[in-house]
Design a protein around this motif. Sequence first.
Motif, PDB file in Angstrom:
ATOM      1  N   ALA A  38       0.867  -1.204  -0.162  1.00 48.19           N
ATOM      2  CA  ALA A  38       0.077  -0.175   0.099  1.00 48.19           C
ATOM      3  C   ALA A  38       0.936   1.150  -0.035  1.00 48.19           C
ATOM      4  N   GLY A  39       2.006   1.398   0.672  1.00 48.30           N
ATOM      5  CA  GLY A  39       2.986   2.460   0.685  1.00 48.30           C
ATOM      6  C   GLY A  39       3.438   2.529  -0.627  1.00 48.30           C
ATOM      7  N   GLU A  40       3.836   1.561  -1.293  1.00 51.81           N
ATOM      8  CA  GLU A  40       4.458   1.964  -2.779  1.00 51.81           C
ATOM      9  C   GLU A  40       3.265   2.244  -3.497  1.00 51.81           C
ATOM     10  N   PHE A  41       1.795   2.060  -3.493  1.00 50.75           N
ATOM     11  CA  PHE A  41       0.927   2.848  -4.456  1.00 50.75           C
ATOM     12  C   PHE A  41       0.615   4.247  -4.041  1.00 50.75           C
ATOM     13  N   GLY A  42       0.981   4.339  -2.741  1.00 45.04           N
ATOM     14  CA  GLY A  42       0.747   5.729  -2.133  1.00 45.04           C
ATOM     15  C   GLY A  42      -0.356   6.386  -2.245  1.00 45.04           C
ATOM     16  N   ALA A  43      -1.482   5.663  -2.401  1.00 46.45           N
ATOM     17  CA  ALA A  43      -3.107   6.447  -2.359  1.00 46.45           C
ATOM     18  C   ALA A  43      -3.864   5.189  -1.747  1.00 46.45           C
ATOM     19  N   PRO A  44      -5.225   5.576  -1.436  1.00 44.49           N
ATOM     20  CA  PRO A  44      -6.124   4.615  -1.121  1.00 44.49           C
ATOM     21  C   PRO A  44      -6.341   3.280  -1.879  1.00 44.49           C
ATOM     22  N   VAL A  45      -6.038   2.163  -1.451  1.00 43.43           N
ATOM     23  CA  VAL A  45      -6.121   0.880  -2.128  1.00 43.43           C
ATOM     24  C   VAL A  45      -7.458   0.122  -1.541  1.00 43.43           C
ATOM     25  N   VAL A  46      -7.394  -0.994  -2.554  1.00 44.44           N
ATOM     26  CA  VAL A  46      -8.358  -2.217  -2.211  1.00 44.44           C
ATOM     27  C   VAL A  46      -7.685  -3.270  -1.982  1.00 44.44           C
ATOM     28  N   LEU A  47      -8.369  -3.959  -0.903  1.00 41.74           N
ATOM     29  CA  LEU A  47      -7.770  -5.380  -0.472  1.00 41.74           C
ATOM     30  C   LEU A  47      -8.884  -6.427  -0.684  1.00 41.74           C
ATOM     31  N   LYS A  48      -8.508  -7.293  -1.532  1.00 39.37           N
ATOM     32  CA  LYS A  48      -9.374  -8.465  -1.885  1.00 39.37           C
ATOM     33  C   LYS A  48      -8.697  -9.902  -1.500  1.00 39.37           C
ATOM     34  N   VAL A  49      -9.410 -10.615  -0.948  1.00 38.80           N
ATOM     35  CA  VAL A  49      -8.888 -12.124  -0.874  1.00 38.80           C
ATOM     36  C   VAL A  49      -8.808 -12.676  -2.068  1.00 38.80           C
ATOM     37  N   VAL A  50      -7.941 -13.671  -2.411  1.00 36.39           N
ATOM     38  CA  VAL A  50      -7.778 -14.315  -3.594  1.00 36.39           C
ATOM     39  C   VAL A  50      -7.862 -15.966  -3.252  1.00 36.39           C
ATOM     40  N   SER A  51      -8.778 -16.337  -3.815  1.00 34.20           N
ATOM     41  CA  SER A  51      -8.940 -17.931  -3.672  1.00 34.20           C
ATOM     42  C   SER A  51      -9.618 -18.372  -4.822  1.00 34.20           C
ATOM     43  N   PRO A  52      -9.528 -19.483  -5.538  1.00 44.63           N
ATOM     44  CA  PRO A  52     -10.124 -20.214  -6.633  1.00 44.63           C
ATOM     45  C   PRO A  52     -11.618 -20.525  -6.233  1.00 44.63           C
ATOM     46  N   GLN A  53     -11.836 -20.540  -4.918  1.00 40.75           N
ATOM     47  CA  GLN A  53     -13.228 -21.061  -4.441  1.00 40.75           C
ATOM     48  C   GLN A  53     -13.934 -20.026  -4.014  1.00 40.75           C
ATOM     49  N   ILE A  54     -13.478 -18.863  -4.155  1.00 43.63           N
ATOM     50  CA  ILE A  54     -14.144 -17.740  -3.907  1.00 43.63           C
ATOM     51  C   ILE A  54     -14.184 -16.531  -5.048  1.00 43.63           C
ATOM     52  N   LEU A  55     -15.067 -16.569  -5.766  1.00 43.49           N
ATOM     53  CA  LEU A  55     -14.943 -15.735  -6.854  1.00 43.49           C
ATOM     54  C   LEU A  55     -15.990 -14.630  -6.956  1.00 43.49           C
ATOM     55  N   HIS A  56     -16.819 -14.603  -6.128  1.00 44.54           N
ATOM     56  CA  HIS A  56     -17.605 -13.419  -5.624  1.00 44.54           C
ATOM     57  C   HIS A  56     -17.408 -12.928  -4.206  1.00 44.54           C
ATOM     58  N   LYS A  57     -16.245 -12.248  -4.442  1.00 43.31           N
ATOM     59  CA  LYS A  57     -15.602 -12.064  -3.019  1.00 43.31           C
ATOM     60  C   LYS A  57     -16.497 -11.064  -2.230  1.00 43.31           C
ATOM     61  N   SER A  58     -17.103 -10.103  -2.968  1.00 46.13           N
ATOM     62  CA  SER A  58     -17.815  -9.293  -2.196  1.00 46.13           C
ATOM     63  C   SER A  58     -18.941  -9.783  -1.286  1.00 46.13           C
ATOM     64  N   ASP A  59     -19.540 -10.853  -1.904  1.00 45.00           N
ATOM     65  CA  ASP A  59     -20.611 -11.550  -1.331  1.00 45.00           C
ATOM     66  C   ASP A  59     -20.243 -12.057   0.258  1.00 45.00           C
ATOM     67  N   ILE A  60     -19.048 -12.320   0.414  1.00 45.49           N
ATOM     68  CA  ILE A  60     -18.923 -13.013   1.657  1.00 45.49           C
ATOM     69  C   ILE A  60     -18.024 -11.924   2.739  1.00 45.49           C
ATOM     70  N   GLY A  61     -17.982 -10.649   2.116  1.00 44.60           N
ATOM     71  CA  GLY A  61     -16.908  -9.845   2.779  1.00 44.60           C
ATOM     72  C   GLY A  61     -15.465  -9.820   2.580  1.00 44.60           C
ATOM     73  N   GLY A  62     -15.131 -10.500   1.650  1.00 44.10           N
ATOM     74  CA  GLY A  62     -13.668 -10.626   1.110  1.00 44.10           C
ATOM     75  C   GLY A  62     -13.151  -9.409   0.495  1.00 44.10           C
ATOM     76  N   VAL A  63     -13.781  -8.274   0.323  1.00 47.50           N
ATOM     77  CA  VAL A  63     -13.430  -7.180  -0.449  1.00 47.50           C
ATOM     78  C   VAL A  63     -13.315  -6.016   0.631  1.00 47.50           C
ATOM     79  N   ARG A  64     -12.437  -4.954   0.696  1.00 41.67           N
ATOM     80  CA  ARG A  64     -12.365  -3.755   1.260  1.00 41.67           C
ATOM     81  C   ARG A  64     -11.905  -2.354   0.406  1.00 41.67           C
ATOM     82  N   LEU A  65     -12.874  -1.833   0.285  1.00 38.68           N
ATOM     83  CA  LEU A  65     -12.636  -0.472  -0.840  1.00 38.68           C
ATOM     84  C   LEU A  65     -12.091   0.599  -0.192  1.00 38.68           C
ATOM     85  N   ASN A  66     -11.252   1.549  -0.703  1.00 35.47           N
ATOM     86  CA  ASN A  66     -10.944   2.839  -0.424  1.00 35.47           C
ATOM     87  C   ASN A  66     -10.188   2.920   1.050  1.00 35.47           C
TER      88      ASN A  66
END
Length: 710
Positions: free
Chosen positions: A524-552
Amino acid sequence: MSVQITGGRLASLFRPRSVALIGASDKSTFSMIAYQNLVRFGFGERTYLVNRRGAQTHGRPTVTSCAQIGEPVDVAYLMVPQAGMLAAMDDAAAAGIRNAVVLSSGYGEAGDAGREAQAELTAHARSLGMVLLGPNHLGFANFVDRVPVCSIPGLPGEAGPVALLSQSGASSSAMLDFASMVNVGLSYMVTLGNEAMITAGHVLDFLVDDPATRAVAIFMEAVREPGVFRRAARRAAEAGKTIVALKAGSSALSARTAAAHTGALVGDDRVIDAVFADLGVIRVDSIEDMLITAGAAAALGRLERPGIGIVSISGGACDIVADRAEDLGAELPELAEATRQTLAGIMPDYGTVQNPLDVTGAAIIDPSIFTRSIEAMSADPSVGVIGVVNGLPWIDNGRPYLAQMFVDAIGTGIRSARCPVAYINQVMQPITGYTRAVMDHGQVPYVIPGLRQAVVALRNVAWWSQATRQRDPAPARPAITIPPAGRRAGRWSEEAARQLLSAAGIPVVPGRLVSSADEAVKAAGEFGAPVVLKVVSPQILHKSDIGGVRLNVPANEQAIRGAYAAVTAAAAAVDGAHVEGVLVSPMRHGGTELLAGVVRDPHWGPVLAVALGGIFVEVLEDSALAPLPVTPGQARGLLERLRGRAVLEGSRGTTPADLDALAVVIARIGDLALALGDDLESVEVNPLRVDGPAIEALDAVVTWTSEEDI
């Protein structure tokens, strides 16, 4: 025995030198109608009657076996019950007959037992080296060579340029009646039935090479053997022969894969729309439009330009045509200044020069206004076809037609026009013998009955003319190297999909896959701006449905650690999920979100869908489809078909998207899907963010047809 269904082979079926009616009987209505048709068309002496009891039938002697005919026979018209069908085919084959037309029902349309019987029937025909039309239909009629091998009464006596194919035998009689009513002449009429062996595509392929056929009208409930149909349709387009299809059985959208939003956009009927559009097949939704459009296409041929010019004796008809053109998407172009000046010199002072053009009552006094207006409008650079609205009689009162001079003036205009011209009757009334006599006197070759029907037909012919023009050769497709990472178990994680997109030259938002909170903070420090964090899993494709995404998420340590903990905790609650890490990417604001995805249709192969809306794509229902491959030009055409395209073009002060660059990216997504091969179930970029010249894939999903390692 191998049986190849080629155009040459079908010529012996559809242009037979002789016919055997097998199962001929005075008690059979089918037999009686078939025999009467053959006699009426002058084919009686080349018709042989086969009756197993040898009883005199239809006033003629019969034979008990085809072998007793003693002459070569091209077609066996089989009217025997299902129980005796295989034996009847054996008898015909033993006599050298190689074409079977099977009327009997109780086959594929009759449940599991019927499907088994149909499979046996087809296999038996192949073992005998026979081709089989049907079963469960009413035969065919060749009007060009005057050979009716069918049990449909009231066949037209004259041939024309339109071939009619129908999977429904019962509807064919009504279609024939309507074609006769509106003066659409037929070259062939083929009822297809269950298409157990000979399909619509095979017959279409034969008709492409038939010199008497200029357009083909097809009523179908399903497209059997899509590959055969696709090849024949492409040949028809190259030959300049129009196909007009009434495809029944529209279904609700059906998802092809639950893993991607694209699946919800691609339903059976929408795929047919996309495939037909790609092939240049005109799709209509009524028997009337099917036959009138086919007749118009056969009469007018390919148009040089899509614009429709209207010349009318009725101002009210001009208003109706203008309204329907707006409703139906027909192009009534503004006339060029030179055209307007020429028409102004023709029209009375009180007339208004525009398209549609009302020639006013002055044309009653001076019919040459019709002729000169047609000539002037035909020279307009935007007009590809002219429709002339005027009445025609249909009831013969025993006297010459009082308004013949107007028909004659229009006919003169038709002959001298620089583009095709169609005479348009204001209402859908019959074209009788009296009507044809009036038309012949004025040398008017063709009339379209009804204002709405004319707008539909001319719009359709204009679309077909543009859709089937020879396309520029597709550019060389870039080689795509597929990275091995994540190539496992049915679906790929987002990180593997991102690698794949990058390898294919598709722009992807920057990101870093991390496996600890410390690494997340550093990224995040390298990007130097607000970021998005998303869990990465081949079994979780719709990440926002399970709370696996944080925006801004602010790029400070506390916020990043909290977001990392939240998304990993959400993933831990999903049973069986293998977590590869957390993706950290810079937060993007503004722009327009699209979906660009491909799913594999079981019949037609990979289909590309482009839609507006990002996560709201299924709510907005604004999408366009095309079978692969697509060129960047075709991809841009998909974007222009979206209802919300104004958003991309820059509305309310937003930055217009670079549509050409966007089209290149979308076409490349299609190329990638093709490169992934037949095991691919879906590849989806959602959202694909566009902000002026900036284009980035923000998320991607790739799924496979098998859960096995590939």
